[in-house]
Motif scaffolding. Structure first.
Motif, PDB file in Angstrom:
ATOM      1  N   LYS A   1       0.818  -1.207   0.000  1.00 46.24           N
ATOM      2  CA  LYS A   1       0.000   0.000   0.000  1.00 46.24           C
ATOM      3  C   LYS A   1       0.856   1.264   0.000  1.00 46.24           C
ATOM      4  N   ALA A   2       1.936   1.237   0.737  1.00 47.13           N
ATOM      5  CA  ALA A   2       2.812   2.411   0.795  1.00 47.13           C
ATOM      6  C   ALA A   2       3.426   2.697  -0.574  1.00 47.13           C
TER       7      ALA A   2
ATOM      8  N   ASN B   1       2.188   1.714  -3.506  1.00 49.40           N
ATOM      9  CA  ASN B   1       1.116   2.116  -4.418  1.00 49.40           C
ATOM     10  C   ASN B   1       0.765   3.589  -4.238  1.00 49.40           C
ATOM     11  N   GLU B   2       0.790   4.035  -3.005  1.00 50.02           N
ATOM     12  CA  GLU B   2       0.491   5.441  -2.728  1.00 50.02           C
ATOM     13  C   GLU B   2       1.551   6.352  -3.338  1.00 50.02           C
ATOM     14  N   GLU B   3       2.829   5.948  -3.217  1.00 52.39           N
ATOM     15  CA  GLU B   3       3.917   6.763  -3.761  1.00 52.39           C
ATOM     16  C   GLU B   3       3.878   6.804  -5.291  1.00 52.39           C
TER      17      GLU B   3
ATOM     18  N   LEU C   1       1.402   7.023  -7.121  1.00 45.34           N
ATOM     19  CA  LEU C   1       0.381   7.963  -7.560  1.00 45.34           C
ATOM     20  C   LEU C   1       0.646   9.386  -7.068  1.00 45.34           C
ATOM     21  N   ARG C   2       1.830   9.602  -6.488  1.00 43.47           N
ATOM     22  CA  ARG C   2       2.187  10.942  -5.999  1.00 43.47           C
ATOM     23  C   ARG C   2       3.040  11.617  -7.084  1.00 43.47           C
TER      24      ARG C   2
ATOM     25  N   GLU D   1      -5.709   6.697 -11.242  1.00 44.71           N
ATOM     26  CA  GLU D   1      -6.215   6.973  -9.891  1.00 44.71           C
ATOM     27  C   GLU D   1      -7.112   5.856  -9.372  1.00 44.71           C
TER      28      GLU D   1
ATOM     29  N   ALA E   1      -5.640   3.447  -6.710  1.00 48.53           N
ATOM     30  CA  ALA E   1      -5.418   3.845  -5.318  1.00 48.53           C
ATOM     31  C   ALA E   1      -6.052   2.872  -4.333  1.00 48.53           C
TER      32      ALA E   1
ATOM     33  N   ASN F   1      -7.305  -2.643  -1.344  1.00 51.76           N
ATOM     34  CA  ASN F   1      -8.322  -2.671  -0.295  1.00 51.76           C
ATOM     35  C   ASN F   1      -9.136  -3.961  -0.385  1.00 51.76           C
TER      36      ASN F   1
END
Length: 958
Positions: free
Chosen positions: A565-566, A568-570, A572-573, A589, A592, A596
């Motif tokens: 998850k970490a 994947n978040e980066e 999309l940054r 997007e 994101a 889940n």
């Protein structure tokens, strides 16, 4: 300002030879204004014809100041004509050069453009003005126009010939001409160097002679006739080390390879003699690939093998010279060596693209004259010269030109005047040099190395010699080239030619050459006597190292959810003010929430997350292919383009988790050279996960030599390891013959000795785990290539997408059993399949009416090679009443995996079970070009698979 002053002003900057040039431009302007540059058009439009001072020209060596008001029009024309002659000499002087040791050219080229008489000029005409009017850089001793033309003609028509006019960059062309025309550039050989060069030539010659006498009739592909190749390579080693190189990576075909191994790489004479000593009688060797020759060596003939050796050309400088192994597919080693060099130049320890230092490594490629002109992979490799993902700061090319291709004359081997002409299209400077002039050969190398160091580009030397014997030493060349070999037999060797030159200069004594020969001959004979005494036992037979069929089972490929998850978040940054294409932004997007609960991860996200975790583990990645940044099927988008500025951004370069480099490059429209390059990169840098992606899988056809000779067989032939990943889009979806099959059957046919892994996957998580497993094997003795039938439509198929748990738990599964549960004793038919057709049959079962889930089971064989026998056997054993064991595929029966899998299924099937095939019949083409026929056939296959009592199939008679 007066009118006269106004008219004179723009012309005051022109003097000397520039006056003639300006007059020539004005003459062209009057005929066609568009034929001159805009700046001259503007000048002539505003000021008209240039006014010059005239008067009588001076004496034999006039000064520029003697050219006074209103000149003689004839003199101006002569100056212009002389300027044209200078240009012609620089451009066409090579046509009149003395670069053919045997004088084989029957028809002399037209060189009238080099003669003053062609332009109506006499010596008196040329003596009437200064040299600097036609040659600005003329040295002090060159006084007149006649002196200038005479000097330049001597420079450009000697035993070294230059072709630079095709180089468009003016600064490069001027530098090249200055090197050719100026005294002392490059620096001439000292007397000490000349004497050392003679000794080296004698070592080269006597080595070949000794082999010829001692191992009569055995193949060695003699260098004789282009002996200067070895001293030239010596000079590249010295020059490159002086420029700071740590590696010199070299590729060459057979001719002269043993000599280069002995004298450049320092392979002991005794080791080479031992290989010959073990070879059986030549009459028992029908071909160069005879197993007998392999005795005492490895898995290939001795003149295909390479080596690596640290050389110290100076006391404080060391450089490692590596000669690549090369099969008989002569020029296909070129891109492999280019890949070696790029890998040697790059620092992959930091995030982002690797940092390249082109001074760290130099490529040297030795070509054959027929192969350079005839093999397409040469052009593909030359195209790397200035490509971002493949350039290496310049390759030094040498054509060992013996004027023959086996028995084929040059007139039948190429349509070009020179063997080197292909290089002109890539603006590569070319020198043709007479192989009988050692000093010219060394000067050519010095210019090549200095050019590479200054401009970071390729350079080519056409070493024109001859071949003293036949194509190999078992071949009689007189049958096909009788006139050539009459000249060869009477032609002195280069050592004799050079020794005479040194003797005439007083640099050596009369008996010096004879003493050198005797010294080398005695040393060779003594070495051979030792080999004979110590080599009494039977030679060992090379045995291939066998690998475990289930490698890497101890590698942990699952990744904790928090880590996924970490990352994947980066991903999309994006940077501030970076404008992602709106349509693409919405697609990205959506990722994101992919990890889940209740969501799924598709193929593209599984891939980029795999890449990110691999980088987090400290393993660098390099990926290339046609359109790989976006992905052929618009799924990857690993490099983003700002929709307003065009700026590019790769998320994998910015994520804080990365601890190694990530390189991705859209490749040129080439398969053979690019795949060879990536293979070479991976061999040199085995700690890197290197991936080549075909635009469509069957495009690998164009790289078949690289696949056959290098990727599939390098381990058993040369003990050369690779972990290269090949992504080959595959799947029958009605897109026609060329866009359906990646020719899976070919990779399975080449499978042996556990040489690689062949897989055809059905889950995004499987791809994730397999990539991580492959990365975990880098540097491991068990590392081997991965051939992956990559999906097309399955990239976005919901059934292929995987839950987060499939990434955080488990590992790669060679076999996946579907439809588990129920009463195993009721199962009658077990279908084994692979890839897309697995998804098709599972969809068909879900949509079908009936009790298919009671009597039918489907198993996806995700790893086809090594075939997972034990796992398949365990599944079969669970079904006691199995009556049919079926292999189902979408490919024709003579393609795909059926013929490979059939023996395994027959071996594993219970005694009462029939082994059958369901799929398309044997065909010569992989797929239909008509969508409705494809759909009909695919539907028919699925219906056959779901028909409980089947008495026939599409493979009638199989």
């Amino acid at each position: 300002m007066s009118k006269d002053s106004r008219l004179r002003a723009p012309w005051e900057q022109y003097a000397g030879p520039n006056i003639g040039y300006l007059l020539e431009q004005y003459e062209r302007y009057t005929q066609d204004p568009s034929s001159v540059a805009q700046e001259y058009r503007d000048l002539f439009d505003q000021y008209g014809e240039p006014p010059f001072r005239s008067g009588a020209a001076g004496a034999i060596a006039p000064s520029e100041s003697s050219f006074v008001q209103q000149p003689d029009a004839n003199l101006l024309k002569k100056i212009v004509a002389a300027g044209k002659i200078v240009w012609n000499i620089r451009t066409y002087g090579h046509l009149a050069a003395d670069i053919d040791p045997l004088g084989l050219q029957n028809t002399a080229p037209d060189t009238r453009l080099l003669d003053p008489e062609t332009y109506g000029l006499s010596r008196a005409d040329l003596d009437s003005f200064p040299a600097t009017w036609v040659w600005e850089e003329a040295p002090e001793r060159v006084k007149t126009g006649w002196d200038a033309i005479s000097h330049l003609r001597a420079v450009y028509t000697g035993r070294i010939a230059y072709e630079f006019s095709h180089v468009h960059e003016q600064s490069e062309r001027e530098w090249l001409m200055a090197q050719a025309e100026s005294d002392g550039k490059p620096e001439p050989l000292s007397n000490e160097e000349r004497c050392a060069l003679l000794k080296r030539i004698v070592e080269v010659e006597e080595f070949e002679r000794f082999l010829h006498r001692t191992f009569a009739g055995q193949k060695r592909f003699s260098l004789e006739g282009t002996d200067m190749l070895v001293p030239m390579v010596d000079e590249i080693v010295r020059r490159s080390a002086g420029h700071g190189a740590e590696h010199m990576l070299m590729g060459m075909a057979h001719r002269g390879r043993l000599n280069v191994l002995a004298h450049v790489l320092g392979k002991p004479y005794g080791a080479i003699f031992s290989e010959f000593h073990h070879s059986p009688n030549k009459d028992m060797i029908p071909s160069e690939g005879s197993m007998g020759i392999n005795f005492g060596w490895t898995g290939d003939v001795k003149y295909h093998l390479g080596g690596s050796h640290a050389v110290k050309p100076k006391e404080t400088v060391q450089i490692r010279v590596t000669l690549a192994h090369n099969p008989s597919h002569l020029e296909f080693v070129n891109p492999v060596v280019e890949g070696f060099t790029r890998a040697a130049q790059e620092d992959r320890t930091k995030p982002g693209y690797p940092e390249q230092d082109v001074d760290k490594a130099v490529t040297v490629l030795v070509h054959g004259d027929a192969a350079f002109a005839g093999e397409g992979v040469v052009a593909e490799t030359l195209n790397f010269n200035q490509l971002t993902g493949y350039r290496n700061g310049g390759t030094v090319h040498i054509i060992a030109n013996n004027r023959l291709g086996f028995t084929t004359d040059s007139k039948d081997a190429r349509s070009t005047y020179y063997a080197s002409d292909l290089a002109k299209g890539y603006e590569i400077p070319i020198i043709h040099v007479n192989a009988d002039d050692p000093e010219a050969c060394i000067n050519a190398i010095r210019m090549a190395c200095d050019y590479r160091a200054k401009f970071r580009k390729d350079f080519l030397i056409d070493l024109i010699g001859y071949r003293r014997y036949g194509h190999n030493e078992m071949d009689d060349p007189d049958a096909t080239q009788p006139l050539m070999y009459q000249k060869v037999r009477s032609h002195p060797t280069v050592s004799n030619v050079f020794a005479e030159k040194l003797l005439s200069r007083g640099l050596i004594e009369e008996d010096h050459l004879a003493n050198l020969r005797q010294e080398v001959q005695s040393m060779l004979q003594q070495t051979y006597e030792v080999v004979k005494q110590n080599d009494k036992s039977d030679p060992p037979y090379f045995k291939t190292e066998r690998l475990n069929a289930e490698i890497g089972t101890d590698i942990v490929t699952a990744v904790p959810l928090e880590r996924l998850k970490a990352i994947n978040e980066e991903l999309l940054r994006w940077p501030d003010n970076f404008h992602v294409y709106p349509k693409l932004r919405r697609i990205l997007e959506r990722r994101a929430v992919a990890f889940n609960e209740g969501e799924k991860v598709d193929w593209a996200l599984a891939e980029i997350i795999a890449f990110a975790t691999i980088l987090e583990d400290g393993v660098p990645i390099r990926m290339s292919g046609q359109d790989s940044e976006r992905g052929t099927f618009a799924h990857r988008h690993i490099v983003l383009h700002d929709s307003e500025t065009g700026e590019v951004y790769c998320p994998l370069h910015r994520i804080p988790q990365a601890r190694a480099s990530f390189a991705i490059h859209n490749s040129p429209l080439s398969e053979a050279a690019v795949l060879g390059f990536e293979y070479g990169y991976n061999v040199f840098s085995p700690e890197t996960l290197v991936i080549w992606e075909a635009q469509y899988g069957d495009f690998g056809n164009a790289a078949q030599v690289i696949i056959d000779q290098f990727i599939a067989a390098s381990r058993v032939k040369w003990s050369q390891r690779s972990g290269l990943v090949m992504l080959l889009p595959h799947g029958h979806e009605g897109q026609g013959p060329e866009h359906s099959s990646a020719r899976l059957e070919r990779y399975l046919q080449l499978a042996g000795d556990n040489n690689w892994t062949v897989a055809n996957l059905t889950k995004a998580s499987q791809y994730f785990h397999l990539l991580r497993k492959q990365a975990g094997l880098t540097k491991s003795p068990e590392m081997r290539p991965l051939i992956l039938m990559a999906p097309k439509s399955l990239i976005r198929n919901p059934r292929v997408a995987s839950t987060a748990a499939e990434f955080t738990e488990g590992t790669f599964l060679p076999v996946i059993e579907h439809m588990q549960g129920g009463d195993d004793s009721r199962v009658e038919r077990l279908i084994l399949c692979s890839g897309k057709v697995t998804v098709d049959i599972l969809d068909a079962i879900d949509n079908a009416q009936g009790d298919h889930k009671e009597w039918l089971r489907v198993v996806s064989v995700e790893q086809l090679y090594p075939f997972p026998e034990e796992k398949v056997q365990a599944i079969i054993d669970r079904y006691p009443n199995l009556s049919e064991l079926i292999w189902m595929q979408e490919e024709p029966g003579n393609m795909g995996a059926w013929t490979f899998a059939r023996p395994y299924l027959q071996k594993l099937a219970p005694g009462n079970a029939e082994v059958r095939y369901i799929g398309r019949p044997d065909r010569s083409s992989p797929a239909s070009g008509y969508q409705y026929i494809h759909s009909f056939e695919q539907d028919y296959i699925l219906k056959q698979a779901l028909r409980r009592t089947t008495t026939e199939s599409m493979t009638k008679g199989r």
